[in-house]
Design an enzyme around this catalytic site. Structure first.
Site, PDB file in Angstrom:
ATOM      1  N   GLY A  16      -3.459  -5.582  -7.274  1.00 57.59           N
ATOM      2  CA  GLY A  16      -2.377  -5.316  -6.336  1.00 57.59           C
ATOM      3  C   GLY A  16      -2.919  -4.829  -5.015  1.00 57.59           C
ATOM      4  N   ARG A  17      -2.107  -4.977  -3.984  1.00 59.05           N
ATOM      5  CA  ARG A  17      -2.543  -4.562  -2.645  1.00 59.05           C
ATOM      6  C   ARG A  17      -1.339  -4.016  -1.895  1.00 59.05           C
ATOM      7  NH1 ARG A  17      -6.828  -5.459   0.947  1.00 59.05           N
ATOM      8  NH2 ARG A  17      -7.984  -6.447  -0.752  1.00 59.05           N
ATOM      9  N   GLY A  18      -1.542  -2.911  -1.177  1.00 54.11           N
ATOM     10  CA  GLY A  18      -0.476  -2.318  -0.377  1.00 54.11           C
ATOM     11  C   GLY A  18      -0.928  -2.105   1.050  1.00 54.11           C
ATOM     12  N   ARG A  19      -0.112  -1.373   1.821  1.00 60.04           N
ATOM     13  CA  ARG A  19      -0.437  -1.147   3.236  1.00 60.04           C
ATOM     14  C   ARG A  19      -1.711  -0.346   3.417  1.00 60.04           C
ATOM     15  NH1 ARG A  19       3.664   1.831   6.635  1.00 60.04           N
ATOM     16  NH2 ARG A  19       4.177   2.906   4.686  1.00 60.04           N
ATOM     17  N   PHE A  20      -1.986   0.560   2.472  1.00 64.17           N
ATOM     18  CA  PHE A  20      -3.072   1.520   2.681  1.00 64.17           C
ATOM     19  C   PHE A  20      -4.244   1.363   1.717  1.00 64.17           C
ATOM     20  CE2 PHE A  20       0.949   3.740   3.856  1.00 64.17           C
ATOM     21  CZ  PHE A  20       0.784   3.629   5.224  1.00 64.17           C
ATOM     22  N   GLY A  21      -4.215   0.363   0.881  1.00 65.08           N
ATOM     23  CA  GLY A  21      -5.322   0.220  -0.045  1.00 65.08           C
ATOM     24  C   GLY A  21      -5.043  -0.790  -1.132  1.00 65.08           C
ATOM     25  N   THR A  22      -5.815  -0.706  -2.193  1.00 61.88           N
ATOM     26  CA  THR A  22      -5.741  -1.682  -3.273  1.00 61.88           C
ATOM     27  C   THR A  22      -5.535  -0.989  -4.612  1.00 61.88           C
ATOM     28  OG1 THR A  22      -8.143  -1.593  -3.584  1.00 61.88           O
ATOM     29  CG2 THR A  22      -7.291  -3.272  -2.056  1.00 61.88           C
ATOM     30  N   LYS A  38      -5.638   3.180  -8.032  1.00 61.80           N
ATOM     31  CA  LYS A  38      -5.137   2.981  -6.675  1.00 61.80           C
ATOM     32  C   LYS A  38      -6.097   3.671  -5.710  1.00 61.80           C
ATOM     33  CE  LYS A  38      -0.705   3.391  -4.215  1.00 61.80           C
ATOM     34  NZ  LYS A  38       0.711   3.821  -4.392  1.00 61.80           N
ATOM     35  N   ASP A 132      13.079   5.676  -3.693  1.00 61.77           N
ATOM     36  CA  ASP A 132      12.806   4.248  -3.493  1.00 61.77           C
ATOM     37  C   ASP A 132      12.914   3.508  -4.821  1.00 61.77           C
ATOM     38  OD1 ASP A 132      12.312   1.981  -1.995  1.00 61.77           O
ATOM     39  OD2 ASP A 132      10.133   2.220  -2.011  1.00 61.77           O
TER      40      ASP A 132
END
Length: 275
Positions: A16-22, A38, A132
């Site tokens: 997985g990947r997000g705005r601030f890291g993996t 994470k 959220d």
């Protein structure tokens, strides 16, 4: 990368990947188990609020663990450059993926909702509001058990009334009082969970628009409809629960604990009359 992390875990493939890291799969030789890791790159956290949210995520997950329906945290490693959170490895399947395949039948939807509400009630007992709740943040493990994750937007409920503030969340699922910029309490999560339930049964959210502003306008109107062609086979009990969760009047909206005691949840989604 933290040396202590490397000493205790072997990082494997990225999942997985997000705005601030993996997020990567990782292996613990000492326990012979796989976990999810994470890794957040602090150099990308230019906004102090983002930094605070990600720091809080580890604190909230630690406080709330263990719970059968919340992603469990195991280790936190931090240095000047990275924050790494080792947590329970869930299958790369979310409730969003399930909904994309087909609308979900009432009995399965009731099972998912009972577990999600149980997780939220646990959060609220500890004075934490998730803020959220959406299908993308509801993970399903290999046995199909619900695991609520991603506490990056969570906050403490403060004061006698147990409130917080800030426009946080995802447009389709956010509660009206959040959009209005007011102080709000734990029931914003119940609204969001109600929207998740509606989306499970219908395959579409109850409030929508072409832009975030249009979605917010629809949320503020809170005109909850049950189109016949979609809800023809949905029971009166399910609709009753939806009305009581997606309720604009916060004083009349159910709490997570109250929603858990609703006949539709207790009956496992069986299509019984509300008469």
């Amino acid at each position: 990368m933290c040396e202590a992390l490397k000493n205790n875990y072997q990082l494997c493939e990225e999942i997985g990947r997000g705005r601030f890291g993996t997020i990567s799969r990782c292996f613990s030789p000492s326990s012979n188990n796989f976990f999810a890791c994470k890794v957040i790159d602090k150099s990308l956290l230019t906004d102090p609020l983002d930094r605070e949210c990600l720091q809080n995520e580890a604190k909230f997950m630690t406080l709330l663990s263990p719970h059968p329906n919340i992603v469990q945290i195991y280790d936190v490693y931090e240095n000047d450059a990275f924050l790494s959170i080792v947590m329970e490895l869930c299958e790369p399947v979310t409730l969003y993926d399930e909904i994309l395949r087909n609308p979900i039948c009432e009995t399965r939807a009731a099972g998912y909702m009972q577990q999600l509400l149980s997780a939220l009630a646990h959060c609220h007992r500890y004075g934490v509001v998730h803020r959220d709740v959406k299908p993308e943040n509801v993970f399903l493990d290999s046995r199909g058990k619900v695991k609520l994750g991603d506490f990056g937007s969570a906050d403490w409920l403060l004061g006698e009334m147990g409130t917080t503030s800030g426009v946080v969340g995802t447009p389709y699922y956010v509660a009206p009082e959040v959009v209005m910029g007011r102080e709000y309490g734990e029931k914003v999560d119940v609204w969001s969970a109600g929207v998740v339930l509606y989306t499970m049964l219908a395959g579409i959210p109850p409030f929508y628009g072409e832009t975030a502003a249009e979605i917010f306008e629809a949320v503020l109107r809170a005109n909850l409809r049950f189109p016949t062609r979609i809800f023809r086979s949905v029971s009166p009990a399910a609709k009753d629960l939806l009305r009581k969760m997606i309720c604009r009047d916060v004083s009349r909206r159910l709490s997570a604990e109250q929603a858990l005691r609703h006949p539709w949840i207790l009956g496992g989604g069986e299509t019984t009359s509300m008469d």
